[in-house]
Write an enzyme that holds these catalytic residues in place. Structure first.
Site, PDB file in Angstrom:
ATOM      1  N   ASP A 180      16.439 -20.112 -17.020  1.00 21.71           N
ATOM      2  CA  ASP A 180      15.277 -19.612 -16.274  1.00 21.71           C
ATOM      3  C   ASP A 180      14.009 -20.375 -16.629  1.00 21.71           C
ATOM      4  OD1 ASP A 180      17.206 -17.848 -15.543  1.00 21.71           O
ATOM      5  OD2 ASP A 180      16.354 -16.117 -16.578  1.00 21.71           O
ATOM      6  N   SER A 206      14.189 -13.670 -12.399  1.00 22.63           N
ATOM      7  CA  SER A 206      13.574 -14.239 -13.592  1.00 22.63           C
ATOM      8  C   SER A 206      12.059 -14.064 -13.657  1.00 22.63           C
ATOM      9  CB  SER A 206      13.910 -15.723 -13.717  1.00 22.63           C
ATOM     10  OG  SER A 206      13.356 -16.224 -14.900  1.00 22.63           O
TER      11      SER A 206
HETATM   12  C1  GLA Z   1      19.626 -14.240 -17.141  1.00 18.11           C
HETATM   13  C2  GLA Z   1      19.327 -15.144 -18.336  1.00 18.11           C
HETATM   14  C3  GLA Z   1      19.866 -16.548 -18.091  1.00 18.11           C
HETATM   15  C4  GLA Z   1      21.311 -16.549 -17.647  1.00 18.11           C
HETATM   16  C5  GLA Z   1      21.541 -15.544 -16.518  1.00 18.11           C
HETATM   17  C6  GLA Z   1      22.991 -15.392 -16.190  1.00 18.11           C
HETATM   18  O1  GLA Z   1      18.892 -14.664 -16.032  1.00 18.11           O
HETATM   19  O2  GLA Z   1      17.951 -15.185 -18.574  1.00 18.11           O
HETATM   20  O3  GLA Z   1      19.680 -17.312 -19.255  1.00 18.11           O
HETATM   21  O4  GLA Z   1      22.165 -16.324 -18.731  1.00 18.11           O
HETATM   22  O5  GLA Z   1      21.022 -14.266 -16.843  1.00 18.11           O
HETATM   23  O6  GLA Z   1      23.492 -16.570 -15.666  1.00 18.11           O
END
Ligand code: GLA
Length: 382
Positions: free
Chosen positions: A174, A128
């Site tokens: 995230d 993230s």
């Molecule tokens: C990414 C997205 C999150 C989530 C994950 C999967 O990190 O930003 O919002 O959906 O994928 O769990």
């Protein structure tokens, strides 16, 4: 000096070097791991993430004109923009611009700004970095403009920026984690009610290890948005607004085999999050092992977001006595595998994974030994 503080300093001095004067606001936001609960957030389900000790720092100063000057020690391209562009450019500046546009939309048009971004958070590894960049940018811009809104509103604003401007229809996990995490805890977040509970992570006899496959995903790419659309179609087929309300018994009523599999992942994954939170509350970390492996299988077979590299890392982990559990983490199609292991065995596990992975793919994974940390901080200097 703490890692956060060092990065804060790096952003400040990078800013001073780039622009010749000091920033007015600096914000630092962490990346995240997710213990379990993948692709559940945008289905109004549960997630169980924690912030990790890798950060993005944004130093910023408002300008008198509408010009934007964007620099970074992590991202390659520098940018000089004549105002906020109406469309995305396809690089890191989109996250900043998306956030600035959203702030303008909600709080009135602000001036341009100079920005310097420092980061020790790997990009494209599923940790993230985009969420952390959005959150740090939002906090720095809001502080510089003297706008006060709640952390939940900031999380939503960043999510909207990513959905509407960057074009990735991601959930709220995230950004929420980057803002609300507490060291030593995971957040059990109900993505429908937004109720949160801090749940204690295992003590120092256990460790979290991220094994980066070094396969890079393109999150804004079609696969993530396609999965989300398949989940929405499955919910509609059941007459529901989201898969949050679906049960295992409902699944056979979904006629499309693909949509049925996607829904099965979401339903079973939600149950795994609640089980995992329970194991943590009971201070029974070994209980997480089967949950993590089951989550990986579900992501691999039902949700189809894994890849051969991630599968091998999980298989290798399962072959070591010190690993308690492992699974692919984040959006998928590359990035990291999360391992929970006995802290004492971390060197052995890394070696086993590195050797097995190199044999098959002729490259070594990158390892990050991560600790949980507090959420984002911001400071306005004057
Ligand atoms: C990414 C997205 C999150 C989530 C994950 C999967 O990190 O930003 O919002 O959906 O994928 O769990």
């Amino acid at each position: 000096m703490s890692a956060t503080h060092q990065l804060d300093e790096r952003a400040r001095s990078g800013f001073r070097q780039a622009f010749g004067y000091p920033p007015v606001a600096v914000a630092v936001a962490p990346g995240r791991m997710n213990i379990v609960g993948e692709h559940t957030d945008y289905n109004e389900g549960w997630v169980l993430p924690a912030a990790i000790d890798r950060h993005v720092a944004v130093a910023l100063r408002l300008r008198r004109d509408s010009h934007l000057a964007l620099r970074s020690d992590r991202y390659q391209t520098a940018a000089e923009l004549d105002g906020l562009p109406p469309r995305r450019q396809g690089n890191w500046t989109d996250y900043l611009v998306g956030v600035a546009r959203e702030i303008d939309k909600q709080h009135g048009v602000g001036p341009g700004f100079d920005v310097f971004v420092a980061s020790d958070l790997p990009v494209g590894s599923g940790l993230s970095s985009s969420g952390a960049l959005e959150v740090a940018s939002a906090l720095a811009m809001l502080a510089a403009r003297g706008i006060e809104i709640s952390l939940l509103e900031i999380a939503r604003l960043c999510q909207t920026a990513e959905n509407a401007f960057v074009g990735a229809r991601t959930g709220i996990m995230d950004q929420f984690t980057a803002l609300k995490a507490r060291a030593g805890n995971a957040i059990l977040l109900d993505c429908r009610s937004m109720d949160e509970e801090q749940v204690p992570l295992p003590d120092g006899r256990f460790a979290w290890l991220l094994a980066d496959s070094r396969v890079r995903h393109e999150l804004a790419g079609s696969a993530y948005n396609q999965r989300r659309a398949e989940c929405e179609a499955a919910a509609t087929a059941l007459g529901l607004t989201s898969l949050r309300d679906a049960t295992e018994a409902d699944l056979e009523r979904i006629t499309s085999p693909t949509e049925r599999k996607r829904a099965r992942h979401v339903v079973t994954e939600n149950a795994r999050v609640l089980q995992a939170a329970d194991a943590l509350r009971r201070r029974a970390p070994r209980g997480l092992g089967p949950i993590l492996y089951a989550s990986h299988e579900s992501l691999r077979l039902d949700f189809a977001v894994s890849c051969r590299e991630l599968d091998l890392l999980v298989e290798l982990a399962a072959g070591t006595p010190q690993a308690i559990g492992a699974r692919m983490m984040g959006g998928g199609f590359g990035g990291c595998v999360l391992l929970l292991l006995e802290a004492i065995g971390i060197d052995d596990v890394e070696q086993h994974l590195a050797e097995g992975y190199a044999q098959e793919f002729h490259k070594t994974p990158e390892f990050y030994r991560v600790r949980s940390v507090d959420g984002a901080m911001s400071e306005r200097t004057r």
